[in-house]
Design a protein around this motif. Sequence first.
Motif, PDB file in Angstrom:
ATOM      1  N   SER A 172       0.827  -1.207   0.000  1.00 24.64           N
ATOM      2  CA  SER A 172       0.000   0.000   0.000  1.00 24.64           C
ATOM      3  C   SER A 172       0.859   1.254   0.000  1.00 24.64           C
ATOM      4  CB  SER A 172      -0.929   0.002   1.222  1.00 24.64           C
ATOM      5  OG  SER A 172      -1.892  -1.022   1.134  1.00 24.64           O
ATOM      6  N   LEU A 173       1.932   1.265   0.798  1.00 23.71           N
ATOM      7  CA  LEU A 173       2.772   2.453   0.876  1.00 23.71           C
ATOM      8  C   LEU A 173       3.415   2.764  -0.475  1.00 23.71           C
ATOM      9  CD1 LEU A 173       3.887   4.459   3.135  1.00 23.71           C
ATOM     10  CD2 LEU A 173       6.004   3.181   2.877  1.00 23.71           C
ATOM     11  N   ASN A 174       3.987   1.759  -1.127  1.00 22.70           N
ATOM     12  CA  ASN A 174       4.642   1.985  -2.414  1.00 22.70           C
ATOM     13  C   ASN A 174       3.655   2.444  -3.481  1.00 22.70           C
ATOM     14  OD1 ASN A 174       7.261   1.387  -1.621  1.00 22.70           O
ATOM     15  ND2 ASN A 174       7.040  -0.797  -2.041  1.00 22.70           N
ATOM     16  N   ALA A 175       2.399   2.019  -3.350  1.00 18.35           N
ATOM     17  CA  ALA A 175       1.395   2.405  -4.338  1.00 18.35           C
ATOM     18  C   ALA A 175       1.118   3.903  -4.307  1.00 18.35           C
ATOM     19  CB  ALA A 175       0.102   1.628  -4.097  1.00 18.35           C
ATOM     20  N   TYR A 176       1.430   4.575  -3.213  1.00 15.72           N
ATOM     21  CA  TYR A 176       1.258   6.022  -3.129  1.00 15.72           C
ATOM     22  C   TYR A 176       2.360   6.782  -3.881  1.00 15.72           C
ATOM     23  CZ  TYR A 176      -2.251   5.784   0.651  1.00 15.72           C
ATOM     24  OH  TYR A 176      -3.379   5.560   1.395  1.00 15.72           O
ATOM     25  N   LEU A 177       3.517   6.150  -4.113  1.00 19.87           N
ATOM     26  CA  LEU A 177       4.693   6.866  -4.615  1.00 19.87           C
ATOM     27  C   LEU A 177       4.450   7.588  -5.943  1.00 19.87           C
ATOM     28  CD1 LEU A 177       7.674   7.648  -4.438  1.00 19.87           C
ATOM     29  CD2 LEU A 177       8.257   5.408  -5.396  1.00 19.87           C
ATOM     30  N   PRO A 178       3.895   6.949  -6.981  1.00 15.71           N
ATOM     31  CA  PRO A 178       3.704   7.685  -8.237  1.00 15.71           C
ATOM     32  C   PRO A 178       2.813   8.915  -8.083  1.00 15.71           C
ATOM     33  CG  PRO A 178       3.520   5.320  -8.606  1.00 15.71           C
ATOM     34  CD  PRO A 178       3.536   5.516  -7.117  1.00 15.71           C
ATOM     35  N   GLY A 179       1.750   8.806  -7.287  1.00 18.63           N
ATOM     36  CA  GLY A 179       0.873   9.955  -7.091  1.00 18.63           C
ATOM     37  C   GLY A 179       1.539  11.085  -6.349  1.00 18.63           C
ATOM     38  N   ILE A 180       2.338  10.756  -5.324  1.00 17.98           N
ATOM     39  CA  ILE A 180       3.056  11.791  -4.570  1.00 17.98           C
ATOM     40  C   ILE A 180       4.075  12.481  -5.469  1.00 17.98           C
ATOM     41  CG2 ILE A 180       4.707  12.157  -2.700  1.00 17.98           C
ATOM     42  CD1 ILE A 180       3.219   9.993  -1.126  1.00 17.98           C
ATOM     43  N   ALA A 181       4.796  11.707  -6.274  1.00 19.12           N
ATOM     44  CA  ALA A 181       5.776  12.300  -7.186  1.00 19.12           C
ATOM     45  C   ALA A 181       5.102  13.185  -8.225  1.00 19.12           C
ATOM     46  CB  ALA A 181       6.588  11.199  -7.869  1.00 19.12           C
ATOM     47  N   ALA A 182       3.942  12.771  -8.700  1.00 17.79           N
ATOM     48  CA  ALA A 182       3.236  13.545  -9.712  1.00 17.79           C
ATOM     49  C   ALA A 182       2.747  14.881  -9.170  1.00 17.79           C
ATOM     50  CB  ALA A 182       2.057  12.747 -10.264  1.00 17.79           C
ATOM     51  N   ARG A 183       2.561  14.997  -7.856  1.00 13.89           N
ATOM     52  CA  ARG A 183       2.142  16.256  -7.239  1.00 13.89           C
ATOM     53  C   ARG A 183       3.334  17.095  -6.786  1.00 13.89           C
ATOM     54  NH1 ARG A 183      -2.369  18.352  -8.379  1.00 13.89           N
ATOM     55  NH2 ARG A 183      -2.042  19.670  -6.540  1.00 13.89           N
ATOM     56  N   ASP A 184       4.551  16.638  -7.066  1.00 15.12           N
ATOM     57  CA  ASP A 184       5.738  17.400  -6.709  1.00 15.12           C
ATOM     58  C   ASP A 184       5.743  18.722  -7.467  1.00 15.12           C
ATOM     59  OD1 ASP A 184       8.761  18.134  -7.317  1.00 15.12           O
ATOM     60  OD2 ASP A 184       8.777  16.879  -5.516  1.00 15.12           O
ATOM     61  N   PRO A 185       6.116  19.823  -6.815  1.00 20.82           N
ATOM     62  CA  PRO A 185       6.114  21.123  -7.505  1.00 20.82           C
ATOM     63  C   PRO A 185       6.933  21.133  -8.790  1.00 20.82           C
ATOM     64  CG  PRO A 185       6.377  21.455  -5.150  1.00 20.82           C
ATOM     65  CD  PRO A 185       6.451  19.972  -5.383  1.00 20.82           C
ATOM     66  N   ALA A 186       8.052  20.412  -8.805  1.00 18.14           N
ATOM     67  CA  ALA A 186       8.876  20.377 -10.014  1.00 18.14           C
ATOM     68  C   ALA A 186       8.130  19.726 -11.169  1.00 18.14           C
ATOM     69  CB  ALA A 186      10.168  19.622  -9.738  1.00 18.14           C
ATOM     70  N   VAL A 187       7.367  18.691 -10.880  1.00 15.66           N
ATOM     71  CA  VAL A 187       6.619  18.000 -11.935  1.00 15.66           C
ATOM     72  C   VAL A 187       5.471  18.868 -12.431  1.00 15.66           C
ATOM     73  CG1 VAL A 187       5.281  15.948 -12.491  1.00 15.66           C
ATOM     74  CG2 VAL A 187       7.259  15.760 -10.988  1.00 15.66           C
TER      75      VAL A 187
END
Length: 562
Positions: free
Chosen positions: A170-185
Amino acid sequence: MVCWRKSSTAPPLSEQQLADRRHKRGWLAYAFASEAFVIVSLTLFLPVALEQYARDNGRATPELVKPCTASDVPSDAGCKVNLGGGWIDTTSFSLYVNASSVALQTLVVISMGAIADRPYYRKRLLLGFAWLGALCTIIFFALPSSSKAWPLAIPLAILANVGYGASFVSLNAYLPGIAARDPAVLAASTNDPAIVEDLVPGDIHAPSVPDEEKAVGVAPTVASEKSSNEKDESGAATATVAAVLDTSVAPPSYSAALSRAMARTSAHGIATGYGAGIALLIISLIPVIILSGSTLALRIAIGMSGIWWAAGTVLTLLWLGTSERGDKPSVPREIVRAWVELFSMLRLSEMKKLANTFKFLAAWFLLSDGLTTITATAILFAKTTLHMPSTSLIALGALVPLAGICGTLLWPIIQRRFLHWSTKTMIVLLCSLASLLPLYGSIGIPLERKGVHGGGLTASGEMYGAAVFFGLLYGAFQSYARALFGEIIPPSEEARWFALYSITDKSSSFVGPLIVGAIADATGDIRWAFVFLFGMVLVAIPVLLSVNVRRGREDALRYQRA
């Protein structure tokens, strides 16, 4: 060092930006909570404690009459314990328990993959499995090796490992979404230099991206009808690798920014967890020193990691966003669906559609299993062959994550400023260097026979250098691998794919421990396992080199839209 640059006229953070930051803190909080269990218990004290449980109830070889703990039995004498009518070498005992836990963990993580992809269930599964694992770990406080119930250590260790592994799906499944909301992205998705200047960490300049890693002109479109209409766990519209903007062509900088954000977020999680593990290891020194490394001291250290795990998970409960929206499908139906989809995914025709993703999984299977087994084997080797005391084992256990923090932070700097290599190439480099450790241990086989003490891990002092060397590589390897895998999986199916990924994650290695246990049983010398581990890592590198990351991204988007 990463520093923040903000314009003096920058507007205050919006409610959404605050929610994104809180959501990421909740994600990092679970790394802080659970990695302490991995470093203190799973990697260090649990294998040693299981071996000690077995030794305290075992019989010395070859007669199998005298207790292994009898005063007239040499410390280097062989020891076997009777379980289920059969005799098992106590050195192999913990490896077999670990392999058994992975068998169960594999069933669990595959069954929960489809459920964890549902926003309503993802956080609930994470918390439930976290507290299950923490409770089983805490129970070690009350289980002395002198009790007739000592075999309960087996199911407790198994369930603790399952709890950790399943929660990390479950924790790893959050990673792409968190990265996609990164200000740089977000800045790269609009290709707005002003946004980059005001909102992005100052030191974000990427290495030159090789052709296979460049943006491919694939639009980061909405992942699914469901995700376009629901709010995700952070309160934002669902943000995945392919669902930041609905544009016809992705800006050229988007793919590189997303890759950097994935690696950066993953590295922060690894470093945070390692820091927590080191802190708890230092605390664990107190009972271990006072109680002279006895079984009671090991039990206290394991129990403390369970308390840390449970308490830290409360922060995840408070900060990590959740969702009450979306459908709430029948859990039994979703479990059946998960297995049906797994067998469908493993059909040759389906594997061809995601050939590069499956190539990476094959390489990851060998590399993660091999490198994780190196850590477990090294601790048992230090205890049973080099006869290092518990305080020295703690020092080794602290050196690996301490060096891991340094490596996790330093390798991206080396990559960015000097090497300018892709994420995949960095993984190849790290694994090639890591393979030198079991090779060096194998050199000790002829040296030990000649009575040489020095070189080939024949002296206990060498273990400290080996721990630092391996730690500098292992943390960065985990960070880069998780980030790369997150780039080449179908959007909105993160949990299902990370369930496969977790099968050989650090809590889930099973082929290595099983074979190493058999080698130790057959030869009576765990050092021979280093030969096998060297070959295991070496075989995986050509498989990893065959992965085409650019094509993997394209295939994942096509697969998701099909």
